[in-house]
Motif scaffolding. Structure first.
Motif, mmCIF file in Angstrom:
data_model
loop_
_atom_site.group_PDB
_atom_site.id
_atom_site.type_symbol
_atom_site.label_atom_id
_atom_site.label_comp_id
_atom_site.label_asym_id
_atom_site.label_seq_id
_atom_site.Cartn_x
_atom_site.Cartn_y
_atom_site.Cartn_z
ATOM 1 N N VAL A 87 -5.002 6.662 -12.218
ATOM 2 C CA VAL A 87 -5.483 5.993 -11.008
ATOM 3 C C VAL A 87 -4.479 4.935 -10.540
ATOM 4 C CG1 VAL A 87 -7.444 4.845 -9.932
ATOM 5 C CG2 VAL A 87 -7.819 6.340 -11.854
ATOM 6 N N THR A 88 -3.856 4.273 -11.497
ATOM 7 C CA THR A 88 -2.869 3.243 -11.145
ATOM 8 C C THR A 88 -1.759 3.851 -10.278
ATOM 9 O OG1 THR A 88 -3.345 2.094 -13.192
ATOM 10 C CG2 THR A 88 -1.278 1.549 -12.122
ATOM 11 N N LYS A 89 -1.328 5.040 -10.652
ATOM 12 C CA LYS A 89 -0.274 5.733 -9.889
ATOM 13 C C LYS A 89 -0.804 6.119 -8.504
ATOM 14 C CE LYS A 89 2.481 9.967 -10.268
ATOM 15 N NZ LYS A 89 2.612 11.195 -11.063
ATOM 16 N N ILE A 90 -2.037 6.592 -8.467
ATOM 17 C CA ILE A 90 -2.644 6.989 -7.191
ATOM 18 C C ILE A 90 -2.720 5.786 -6.248
ATOM 19 C CG2 ILE A 90 -4.843 7.736 -6.131
ATOM 20 C CD1 ILE A 90 -5.215 9.555 -8.651
ATOM 21 N N VAL A 91 -3.163 4.653 -6.791
ATOM 22 C CA VAL A 91 -3.292 3.443 -5.967
ATOM 23 C C VAL A 91 -1.926 2.978 -5.482
ATOM 24 C CG1 VAL A 91 -3.971 0.999 -6.018
ATOM 25 C CG2 VAL A 91 -5.472 2.722 -7.022
ATOM 26 N N LYS A 92 -0.926 3.079 -6.322
ATOM 27 C CA LYS A 92 0.418 2.633 -5.947
ATOM 28 C C LYS A 92 0.933 3.466 -4.755
ATOM 29 C CE LYS A 92 4.986 1.610 -7.815
ATOM 30 N NZ LYS A 92 5.586 2.060 -6.559
ATOM 31 N N ILE A 93 0.745 4.761 -4.834
ATOM 32 C CA ILE A 93 1.211 5.626 -3.726
ATOM 33 C C ILE A 93 0.392 5.339 -2.463
ATOM 34 C CG2 ILE A 93 1.593 8.017 -2.972
ATOM 35 C CD1 ILE A 93 1.761 8.768 -5.982
ATOM 36 N N ALA A 94 -0.904 5.097 -2.655
ATOM 37 C CA ALA A 94 -1.766 4.778 -1.506
ATOM 38 C C ALA A 94 -1.289 3.503 -0.809
ATOM 39 C CB ALA A 94 -3.217 4.638 -1.966
ATOM 40 N N ILE A 95 -0.890 2.536 -1.601
ATOM 41 C CA ILE A 95 -0.387 1.273 -1.020
ATOM 42 C C ILE A 95 0.906 1.534 -0.237
ATOM 43 C CG2 ILE A 95 0.583 -1.004 -1.588
ATOM 44 C CD1 ILE A 95 -1.462 -1.120 -3.900
ATOM 45 N N ASP A 96 1.755 2.381 -0.768
ATOM 46 C CA ASP A 96 3.004 2.721 -0.042
ATOM 47 C C ASP A 96 2.682 3.335 1.323
ATOM 48 O OD1 ASP A 96 4.522 1.772 -2.096
ATOM 49 O OD2 ASP A 96 4.876 3.728 -3.017
ATOM 50 N N LEU A 97 1.676 4.205 1.346
ATOM 51 C CA LEU A 97 1.276 4.825 2.623
ATOM 52 C C LEU A 97 0.686 3.781 3.569
ATOM 53 C CD1 LEU A 97 -0.275 8.236 1.565
ATOM 54 C CD2 LEU A 97 1.432 7.927 3.348
ATOM 55 N N LEU A 98 -0.134 2.898 3.007
ATOM 56 C CA LEU A 98 -0.739 1.837 3.817
ATOM 57 C C LEU A 98 0.349 0.963 4.461
ATOM 58 C CD1 LEU A 98 -3.318 0.037 4.570
ATOM 59 C CD2 LEU A 98 -2.714 -1.289 2.540
ATOM 60 N N LYS A 99 1.351 0.615 3.661
ATOM 61 C CA LYS A 99 2.438 -0.251 4.165
ATOM 62 C C LYS A 99 3.203 0.437 5.294
ATOM 63 C CE LYS A 99 4.491 -1.414 0.182
ATOM 64 N NZ LYS A 99 5.357 -2.115 -0.781
ATOM 65 N N LYS A 100 3.308 1.756 5.183
ATOM 66 C CA LYS A 100 4.022 2.523 6.212
ATOM 67 C C LYS A 100 3.264 2.441 7.549
ATOM 68 C CE LYS A 100 5.088 7.224 6.666
ATOM 69 N NZ LYS A 100 4.987 8.547 6.061
#
Lengths: 223, 156
Positions: A87-100
């Motif tokens: 989940v930590t990895k999933i959240v990290k990628i989600a944050i990258d998308l959010l920042k974009k």
């Protein structure tokens, strides 16, 4: 022996898919209202859930950090069914998308609900800044459904039972170095899960996953 | 066993069946004809169907010439109506966790169970809220009728 992990993909999510995930795979069984950024999660092209960012229910969420409403947001849902990636990895990628999408955001806040047995393992694994807890007093239960008392009041439901106050652990994820410098002094030691509360779900760090629905599957996955 | 032609469809049958479900029913009868013996079609004294209109059509399409029936010839007209509805009402509910964990999903679909498709495709970024932007708060000035965005005035 554990087989190879499935291919993880995160992408924008429709409201319909996000609603389905929240209603079926999150303990709240509901999708938040208001402006949301919904990021879907797929493993081997199979939809397994959603990570949702929003403004949060509390209007003064960002004021302690002297931020305006459009400078921060809350991670409001991690609604996942059984999954093989962390989940930590999933959240990290989600944050990258959010920042974009929302590149002016400076801070994300999230809460781990002690009432659901969560301490925020996901956030600890992702190096979020823990800043203490708040006591949530306004939750109630009616026919097995847990919601804020004001939700029941608004729906005209009477006869709900108020629940004991429980903690919500607050975590911060600054999105810029300046923001990190600004909030780092608030950092406290991560809360620890009491020994007796350890179970198989904690191993997967799937803190938001509704227990009881897939423990057998998770045990298989982790075997 | 009686001749399939001696049974009549109920003209007032309130039930419908979608084409895809009907095809599955025909296939189900072909694959598992014993089911019709365990759960026969129910008719009244005039050989009009009270329970099993869809099954009769599907049996005809599956090429069956004879079928087993139960004749409920001692029911009043009111009881016949009640039967038609009650025969089709499912009082119980599926335990989806048990189905998901212990049953073969493909078989369940083949047998006609409606399993909600939860394999959603991705959406697009235009469906997302712009969290780093606030919606304008427009008011109309009562004096000059101009639109004013309150967001432009300090930290509103």
């Amino acid at each position: 022996m554990m087989s190879e992990r499935p291919i993880l993909k995160l992408d924008w999510c429709t409201h319909k898919a996000a609603k389905y995930a929240c209603e079926n795979w999150h303990y709240s069984e509901s999708i938040p209202v208001g402006k949301l950024v919904k990021i879907g999660v797929w493993e081997d092209d199979k939809f397994i859930g959603v990570v949702i960012f929003g403004r949060g229910a509390n209007r003064s969420l960002l004021s302690p950090y002297r931020l305006k409403q459009d400078e921060g947001c809350e991670l409001v849902r991690i609604a996942l069914k059984e999954h093989r990636n962390e989940v930590t990895k999933i959240v990290k990628i989600a944050i990258d998308l959010l920042k974009k999408l929302c590149n002016k955001l400076l801070l994300i806040i999230s809460f781990a609900d002690d009432g659901q047995g969560h301490i925020g393992s996901i956030y600890q694994g992702g190096n979020w800044i823990y800043t203490g807890y708040i006591k949530q007093k306004s939750k109630a239960i009616y026919k097995g459904k847990i919601a804020h008392r004001r939700t029941f009041d608004a729906a005209g439901i009477k006869g709900y039972e108020s629940m004991d106050a429980h903690k919500k652990y607050r975590y911060l994820m600054p999105l810029t170095k300046e923001m990190r410098d600004k909030v780092i002094h608030l950092k406290k030691d991560y809360p620890k899960r009491p020994k007796q509360a350890m179970d198989t779900t904690s191993i997967t760090a799937a803190g938001q996953y509704r227990p009881g629905r897939s423990i057998n599957q998770m045990e298989t996955i982790n075997a | 066993m009686i001749d399939i032609k001696s049974i009549k469809l109920n003209p007032d049958n309130p039930r419908l069946i979608r084409d895809d479900k009907y095809k599955k029913l025909v296939q189900s009868i072909k694959d598992f004809p014993q089911m019709l013996e365990i759960r026969p079609i129910v008719v009244n004294s005039d050989m009009i169907i009270l329970g099993g209109n869809m099954r009769l059509k599907a049996c005809q399409e599956a090429g069956l010439k004879q079928i087993l029936i139960i004749k409920a010839d001692d029911l009043t007209e009111e009881q016949q109506k009640e039967f038609i509805i009650k025969d089709n009402v499912a009082f119980g509910e599926w335990d989806w966790d048990i189905l998901a964990n212990q049953w073969d999903e493909l078989k369940l679909v083949e047998w006609g169970l409606d399993i909600e498709n939860n394999n959603f495709d991705p959406g697009n970024e235009f469906e997302q809220g712009q969290l780093d932007e606030l919606e304008p708060k427009i008011i109309i000035c009562p004096h000059c009728n101009k639109e004013i965005n309150l967001r432009d005035m300090n930290d509103v």
